[in-house]
Design a protein around this motif. Structure first.
Motif, short mmCIF file in Angstrom:
data_model
loop_
_atom_site.label_atom_id
_atom_site.label_comp_id
_atom_site.label_asym_id
_atom_site.label_seq_id
_atom_site.Cartn_x
_atom_site.Cartn_y
_atom_site.Cartn_z
N ILE A 253 0.85 -1.21 0.00
CA ILE A 253 0.00 0.00 0.00
C ILE A 253 0.88 1.25 0.00
CG2 ILE A 253 -1.68 1.34 1.33
CD1 ILE A 253 -2.74 -1.44 2.37
N ARG A 254 1.87 1.28 0.88
CA ARG A 254 2.76 2.45 0.99
C ARG A 254 3.49 2.70 -0.33
NH1 ARG A 254 7.58 1.34 4.53
NH2 ARG A 254 8.24 0.53 2.54
N ASN A 255 4.01 1.65 -0.95
CA ASN A 255 4.76 1.80 -2.20
C ASN A 255 3.85 2.18 -3.36
OD1 ASN A 255 7.19 1.24 -0.93
ND2 ASN A 255 7.01 -0.95 -1.29
N ALA A 256 2.65 1.63 -3.40
CA ALA A 256 1.70 2.00 -4.46
C ALA A 256 1.29 3.46 -4.32
CB ALA A 256 0.48 1.08 -4.41
N LYS A 257 1.11 3.92 -3.09
CA LYS A 257 0.79 5.35 -2.87
C LYS A 257 1.94 6.23 -3.36
CE LYS A 257 -1.01 7.15 0.75
NZ LYS A 257 -1.90 8.10 0.18
N ALA A 258 3.17 5.80 -3.10
CA ALA A 258 4.33 6.57 -3.54
C ALA A 258 4.39 6.67 -5.06
CB ALA A 258 5.62 5.95 -2.99
N LEU A 259 3.81 5.69 -5.76
CA LEU A 259 3.75 5.72 -7.22
C LEU A 259 2.55 6.51 -7.73
CD1 LEU A 259 4.77 2.05 -8.01
CD2 LEU A 259 6.07 4.13 -8.56
N GLY A 260 1.75 7.05 -6.81
CA GLY A 260 0.64 7.91 -7.21
C GLY A 260 -0.70 7.22 -7.29
N PHE A 261 -0.79 5.95 -6.94
CA PHE A 261 -2.08 5.26 -6.98
C PHE A 261 -2.96 5.75 -5.83
CE2 PHE A 261 0.56 2.35 -9.43
CZ PHE A 261 -0.29 2.01 -10.46
N THR A 262 -4.24 5.91 -6.12
CA THR A 262 -5.20 6.29 -5.08
C THR A 262 -5.54 5.06 -4.25
OG1 THR A 262 -7.13 5.76 -6.44
CG2 THR A 262 -6.23 8.02 -6.64
N LEU A 263 -6.16 5.27 -3.11
CA LEU A 263 -6.55 4.13 -2.28
C LEU A 263 -7.55 3.23 -3.00
CD1 LEU A 263 -6.76 5.68 1.30
CD2 LEU A 263 -4.87 4.41 0.23
N ARG A 264 -8.43 3.82 -3.79
CA ARG A 264 -9.37 3.01 -4.58
C ARG A 264 -8.60 2.13 -5.56
NH1 ARG A 264 -11.08 3.21 -9.45
NH2 ARG A 264 -10.34 5.32 -9.83
N GLU A 265 -7.63 2.73 -6.26
CA GLU A 265 -6.83 1.97 -7.22
C GLU A 265 -6.00 0.89 -6.51
OE1 GLU A 265 -6.14 5.49 -10.55
OE2 GLU A 265 -4.84 5.40 -8.78
N ILE A 266 -5.50 1.21 -5.34
CA ILE A 266 -4.73 0.24 -4.57
C ILE A 266 -5.62 -0.93 -4.17
CG2 ILE A 266 -3.51 -0.14 -2.39
CD1 ILE A 266 -2.48 2.80 -2.71
N GLY A 267 -6.86 -0.64 -3.79
CA GLY A 267 -7.80 -1.71 -3.48
C GLY A 267 -8.02 -2.62 -4.68
N GLU A 268 -8.11 -2.02 -5.87
CA GLU A 268 -8.28 -2.81 -7.10
C GLU A 268 -7.04 -3.68 -7.36
OE1 GLU A 268 -9.05 0.14 -10.08
OE2 GLU A 268 -11.05 0.58 -9.29
N LEU A 269 -5.85 -3.10 -7.14
CA LEU A 269 -4.62 -3.87 -7.33
C LEU A 269 -4.54 -5.02 -6.33
CD1 LEU A 269 -2.08 -0.96 -7.93
CD2 LEU A 269 -2.83 -2.67 -9.61
#
Length: 147
Positions: free
Chosen positions: A54-70
């Motif tokens: 989650i932390r690394n995906a956020k650092a790449l600019g993904f939103t929490l919704r997008e992180i949930g999808e990933l």
């Protein structure tokens, strides 16, 4: 039960604050594996990996919704790497569009700064006058480029 640890351990292991862990739980991105008899949440090493993801995906600019999808793709037996690639490509296109907009803003600001005659009284400030116009300076510079 020794592999199950507290929220403080989880936060420290992943390099985030305890409140961040609680927030991600409320967003349903993370769950404790259980609770101790005292009621304290307990986590395992998988939670550390998930929190780092989650932390690394956020650092790449993904939103929490997008992180949930990933994260959903990550556990979906039918998902393929190409599914993740398409999401990454969509994020890249968004970043590139933002970059283009930021470059246009930088050009507009440079133009305003060039117009400035620093020794003039404030009522003659060209930067302030341009900001009072109907059309923002960034749109004016775009029109000049496309004409």
């Amino acid at each position: 039960m020794t592999s199950q640890r507290t929220i403080g351990w989880l936060a420290k292991s992943a390099g985030v604050h305890v409140q961040t862990v609680r927030y991600y739980e409320r967003q349903q991105l993370l769950s404790p594996v259980g609770r101790r008899p005292s009621g304290y949440r307990v986590y395992d090493h998988e939670a550390v990996a998930r929190l780092r993801f989650i932390r690394n995906a956020k650092a790449l600019g993904f939103t929490l919704r997008e992180i949930g999808e990933l994260l959903s793709l990550r556990v979906n037996g039918r998902a393929r790497c190409g599914d993740v690639q398409r999401k990454a490509e969509a994020k890249l296109h968004g970043v590139e569009a933002k970059l283009t907009n930021l470059q246009a803003l930088a050009r507009a600001l440079r133009g305003l700064i060039r117009m400035c005659q620093a020794g003039q009284p404030i009522d003659r400030c060209q930067i302030l006058r341009q900001m009072e116009r109907d059309q923002p300076a960034s749109q004016q510079s775009q029109k000049r480029r496309t004409s």
